[in-house]
Every structure is written in structure tokens, then in C-alpha cells.
Design an enzyme around this catalytic site. Structure first.
Site, mmCIF file in Angstrom:
data_model
loop_
_atom_site.group_PDB
_atom_site.id
_atom_site.type_symbol
_atom_site.label_atom_id
_atom_site.label_comp_id
_atom_site.label_asym_id
_atom_site.label_seq_id
_atom_site.Cartn_x
_atom_site.Cartn_y
_atom_site.Cartn_z
ATOM 1 N N ASP A 144 0.849 -1.193 0.000
ATOM 2 C CA ASP A 144 0.000 0.000 0.000
ATOM 3 C C ASP A 144 0.887 1.246 0.000
ATOM 4 O OD1 ASP A 144 -2.975 0.982 0.585
ATOM 5 O OD2 ASP A 144 -1.588 2.237 1.738
ATOM 6 N N TYR A 149 3.280 9.745 -0.442
ATOM 7 C CA TYR A 149 4.378 9.193 0.363
ATOM 8 C C TYR A 149 5.734 9.399 -0.301
ATOM 9 C CZ TYR A 149 0.400 6.566 2.375
ATOM 10 O OH TYR A 149 -0.806 6.196 2.916
ATOM 11 N N LYS A 185 -2.435 5.937 -4.526
ATOM 12 C CA LYS A 185 -3.528 6.887 -4.242
ATOM 13 C C LYS A 185 -3.295 8.221 -4.921
ATOM 14 C CE LYS A 185 -3.579 4.730 0.317
ATOM 15 N NZ LYS A 185 -2.172 4.601 0.739
ATOM 16 N N HIS A 192 -7.261 9.725 -2.251
ATOM 17 C CA HIS A 192 -6.645 9.647 -0.916
ATOM 18 C C HIS A 192 -7.511 10.309 0.173
ATOM 19 C CE1 HIS A 192 -2.334 9.197 0.862
ATOM 20 N NE2 HIS A 192 -3.234 8.997 1.798
HETATM 21 P P1 NDP Z 1 0.756 1.441 11.790
HETATM 22 O O1 NDP Z 1 -0.443 1.380 12.662
HETATM 23 O O2 NDP Z 1 0.999 0.384 10.792
HETATM 24 O O3 NDP Z 1 2.032 1.568 12.750
HETATM 25 C C1 NDP Z 1 3.332 1.750 12.270
HETATM 26 C C2 NDP Z 1 4.242 2.120 13.450
HETATM 27 O O4 NDP Z 1 4.215 1.088 14.420
HETATM 28 C C3 NDP Z 1 5.694 2.320 13.063
HETATM 29 O O5 NDP Z 1 6.196 3.323 13.918
HETATM 30 C C4 NDP Z 1 6.334 0.972 13.373
HETATM 31 O O6 NDP Z 1 7.672 1.143 13.757
HETATM 32 C C5 NDP Z 1 5.502 0.498 14.567
HETATM 33 N N1 NDP Z 1 5.293 -0.955 14.563
HETATM 34 C C6 NDP Z 1 4.964 -1.747 13.515
HETATM 35 N N2 NDP Z 1 4.816 -3.016 13.899
HETATM 36 C C7 NDP Z 1 5.042 -3.054 15.227
HETATM 37 C C8 NDP Z 1 5.058 -4.090 16.195
HETATM 38 N N3 NDP Z 1 4.799 -5.351 15.845
HETATM 39 N N4 NDP Z 1 5.327 -3.769 17.485
HETATM 40 C C9 NDP Z 1 5.589 -2.484 17.830
HETATM 41 N N5 NDP Z 1 5.588 -1.466 16.962
HETATM 42 C C10 NDP Z 1 5.341 -1.739 15.676
HETATM 43 O O7 NDP Z 1 0.747 2.890 11.104
HETATM 44 P P2 NDP Z 1 0.723 3.498 9.662
HETATM 45 O O8 NDP Z 1 0.255 4.888 9.849
HETATM 46 O O9 NDP Z 1 1.979 3.293 8.931
HETATM 47 O O10 NDP Z 1 -0.447 2.701 8.917
HETATM 48 C C11 NDP Z 1 -0.236 1.553 8.098
HETATM 49 C C12 NDP Z 1 -0.439 1.908 6.637
HETATM 50 O O11 NDP Z 1 -1.740 2.441 6.418
HETATM 51 C C13 NDP Z 1 0.482 3.015 6.112
HETATM 52 O O12 NDP Z 1 1.831 2.596 5.946
HETATM 53 C C14 NDP Z 1 -0.237 3.393 4.853
HETATM 54 O O13 NDP Z 1 0.000 2.428 3.840
HETATM 55 C C15 NDP Z 1 -1.688 3.359 5.319
HETATM 56 N N6 NDP Z 1 -2.175 4.687 5.764
HETATM 57 C C16 NDP Z 1 -3.117 5.308 4.983
HETATM 58 C C17 NDP Z 1 -3.613 6.542 5.325
HETATM 59 C C18 NDP Z 1 -4.647 7.170 4.461
HETATM 60 O O14 NDP Z 1 -4.971 8.354 4.654
HETATM 61 N N7 NDP Z 1 -5.213 6.474 3.510
HETATM 62 C C19 NDP Z 1 -3.137 7.266 6.507
HETATM 63 C C20 NDP Z 1 -2.169 6.523 7.286
HETATM 64 C C21 NDP Z 1 -1.728 5.274 6.926
HETATM 65 P P3 NDP Z 1 8.975 0.766 12.852
HETATM 66 O O15 NDP Z 1 8.640 1.034 11.423
HETATM 67 O O16 NDP Z 1 10.024 1.694 13.392
HETATM 68 O O17 NDP Z 1 9.270 -0.674 13.126
#
Ligand code: NDP
Length: 279
Positions: free
Chosen positions: A46, A51, A76, A109
Site C-alpha cells: 500500500d 508518500y 492513491k 486519498h
Molecule cells: P501502523 O499502525 O501500521 O504503525 C506503524 C508504526 O508502528 C511504526 O512506527 C512501526 O515502527 C511500529 N510498529 C509496527 N509493527 C510493530 C510491532 N509489531 N510492534 C511495535 N511497533 C510496531 O501505522 P501506519 O500509519 O503506517 O499505517 C499503516 C499503513 O496504512 C500506512 O503505511 C499506509 O500504507 C496506510 N495509511 C493510509 C492513510 C490514508 O490516509 N489512507 C493514513 C495513514 C496510513 P517501525 O517502522 O520503526 O518498526
């Protein structure tokens, strides 16, 4: 055969229920992060023009040795491109940056209901992108019920998905229920609320009881609710942890306890008022 179940979308296209999100992964790190995800077994990525890392996703696709058909790629439409001609141009630019002939999914988006371009017009241009074969499916993101209702009333194409913020602190029931009623699959963004929910005592207690991590329990909760998720991580051990969701199940009591954590708490912008467009 992948362990990840597919979700069938209304137009017959299937999407892996678990994918890998690349929001906030710097462009120069994206290729390697996505390659790690492929190694672990993810087959759904995704991304978004916003991004700035579609090229890195494309590089990973080409370096992976996987065929194009093996990977589901979503991108998006960015906020500055809601006018018809800009939608068509932006779709072509995403194809070029990803280095593919067709996206699997292309989403608006944000609805941007307060700007001077009506998202219904934007959706009509998205339908043109779909009919031109540039995306196998089209959908929306951050659409609220009245926004979805207008697309249903004023166009002849139902969005395949609505990608919205969902996690135990924002269960977003009414938007999910509207989607379910109209064949619009829900994709849950920030499924672990970027880590915010992971220390919750109720979640921690359930995780200890089932012998899994809080992130795994949260992601499993989403899957059992039927939503599509794509957690993001640049940490290999977490990328693996977030994929190991298919050898345990939560019971009804655990599902309800997690749902009861809802406090309508957004970590991202409110779709009804968000209007930021890039300069
Ligand atoms: P997430 O809820 O996926 O969380 C990501 C964060 O959590 C990062 O800081 C990561 O750290 C940490 N993390 C991941 N796995 C673990 C774990 N198992 N234990 C502890 N910490 C963890 O957030 P996102 O906002 O990235 O959402 C996921 C996806 O959703 C995005 O990447 C994007 O593709 C989409 N999205 C879409 C939006 C929209 O408007 N359409 C808005 C926001 C997100 P680290 O990377 O340092 O390991």
C-alpha cells in the site's frame, strides 16, 4: 499458496487481506523495506503519491523476482490532483513511477469536501482511469458516510474499498457498516494506531493470555472483523511478527473486549475538515 486469505471485491478482483504499508518510509529505504516484506511473504503493498516512495516500491517489484500478477499494488491520488485532467495525469504518473502497466487499486486519498473541486467529479475521472484499464479496481480513502452516499447516488460505479482509520481506539463502526451494506470493503489504516494502542492494559492482558504480542492480537482482531490491513514497519522482526497471524484465533470475549476500547480517538486528520493540498 499464501497463508494470507484473499478478500473478494465487488468487481471480482481479489485482494490479500494482509499487506504492507509504506507511509513514512523514506524513499531511499523503500526498496529494501519492501524486499524484506516480500521475503517474509507479503504480496500486497500500500503506497501513495503523497508518500513520495512509489519509485522505491517499483524498484522492489523488479528486484524481487516475483511476477507482476503475484503482487497486489495500491496507490492513491494526491490531494492537489482532484480535477479531471489532473486525475488522468496523476494516474499515468503513478504508473510510470511504479514502473507498471496497471495498478491493482487506485484510491482517492482524501475527499477534501471543503475545496472547490467536488469529489464526485474526481470519482468520475477515477472511473475513466478504471475503464481505460489503468487500475484493476478503484476505491476511496477517508470517505465518510455522506461522501460515499453521494458516489452511490450520482455515479454508476461503487468504490471497491474505503480505506479509513480503524484501530481499537477508533472502531469507526458506522462507516464500516455502511461499506458492508453496499459491498465496499473496509481497509483499516494505522491498524495499530502507530503503536498508540499497544500498551493498553486490556490488550496487554489478552496478549499475555493468548501468548502473542499486543500488535499480533490487534492485527488478528482486524482480520476477524473482516477488514483489510497493511501494518508498516522498517524493523525486520516486526515485519515478521505482523505476518504471523494465521495460527491463532481470538474468542468472542476477546473480540468484544478489544472493540469496547473504542474512544473515537483519531490519530490522523478529520476527513470532514481536512483540506491540505500540496503547493
Ligand atoms: P501502523 O499502525 O501500521 O504503525 C506503524 C508504526 O508502528 C511504526 O512506527 C512501526 O515502527 C511500529 N510498529 C509496527 N509493527 C510493530 C510491532 N509489531 N510492534 C511495535 N511497533 C510496531 O501505522 P501506519 O500509519 O503506517 O499505517 C499503516 C499503513 O496504512 C500506512 O503505511 C499506509 O500504507 C496506510 N495509511 C493510509 C492513510 C490514508 O490516509 N489512507 C493514513 C495513514 C496510513 P517501525 O517502522 O520503526 O518498526
Amino acid at each position: 499458496m499464501s497463508v494470507v486469505p484473499d478478500v473478494a471485491l465487488t468487481n471480482g478482483v481479489s485482494i490479500p487481506q494482509l499487506g504492507f504499508g509504506v507511509f513514512q518510509i523514506p524513499p531511499e529505504e523503500t526498496r529494501d523495506a519492501v524486499l524484506t516484506a516480500f521475503e517474509v511473504g507479503y504480496r500486497h503493498i500500500d503506497t501513495a503519491e503523497m508518500y513520495g516512495n512509489e519509485r522505491g516500491v517499483g524498484e522492489a517489484l523488479r528486484a524481487s523476482g516475483l511476477t507482476r500478477e503475484e503482487v497486489f499494488v495500491t496507490s492513491k491520488l494526491n490531494n492537489g490532483y482532484h480535477r479531471r485532467d489532473d486525475v488522468l495525469r496523476a494516474a499515468d504518473q503513478s504508473l510510470a513511477d511504479l514502473g507498471v502497466d496497471q495498478m491493482d487499486m487506485f484510491l482517492i486519498h482524501w475527499p477534501l469536501p471543503t475545496i472547490d473541486v467536488d469529489y464526485v467529479e474526481t470519482w468520475k475521472a477515477m472511473i475513466e482511469v478504471y475503464r481505460a484499464g489503468k487500475a484493476r479496481a478503484i476505491g476511496v480513502s477517508n470517505f465518510q458516510v455522506p461522501h460515499l452516499q453521494r458516489l452511490l447516488d450520482e455515479t454508476d460505479h461503487v468504490p471497491a474499498v474505503n480505506q479509513i482509520e480503524v484501530h481499537p481506539y477508533l472502531t469507526n463502526e458506522s462507516v464500516r457498516a455502511f461499506g458492508a451494506q453496499h459491498g465496499i470493503a473496509t481497509e483499516a489504516w494505522s491498524p495499530i494506531a502507530q503503536g498508540l494502542v499497544l500498551g493498553d492494559p486490556v490488550l496487554v492482558e489478552i496478549a499475555e493470555r493468548v501468548g502473542r504480542t499486543p500488535a499480533q492480537v490487534t492485527l488478528r482482531w482486524h482480520l476477524q472483523r473482516g477488514d483489510i490491513v497493511f501494518p508498516k514497519s522498517v524493523t525486520r522482526s516486526r515485519v515478521e511478527e505482523n505476518f504471523a497471524l494465521f495460527d491463532f484465533e481470538l474468542g468472542d470475549a476477546e473480540m468484544s473486549a478489544l472493540g469496547a476500547l473504542n474512544r473515537d480517538q483519531r490519530t490522523g486528520p478529520d476527513p470532514d475538515t481536512f483540506a491540505r493540498v500540496p503547493a
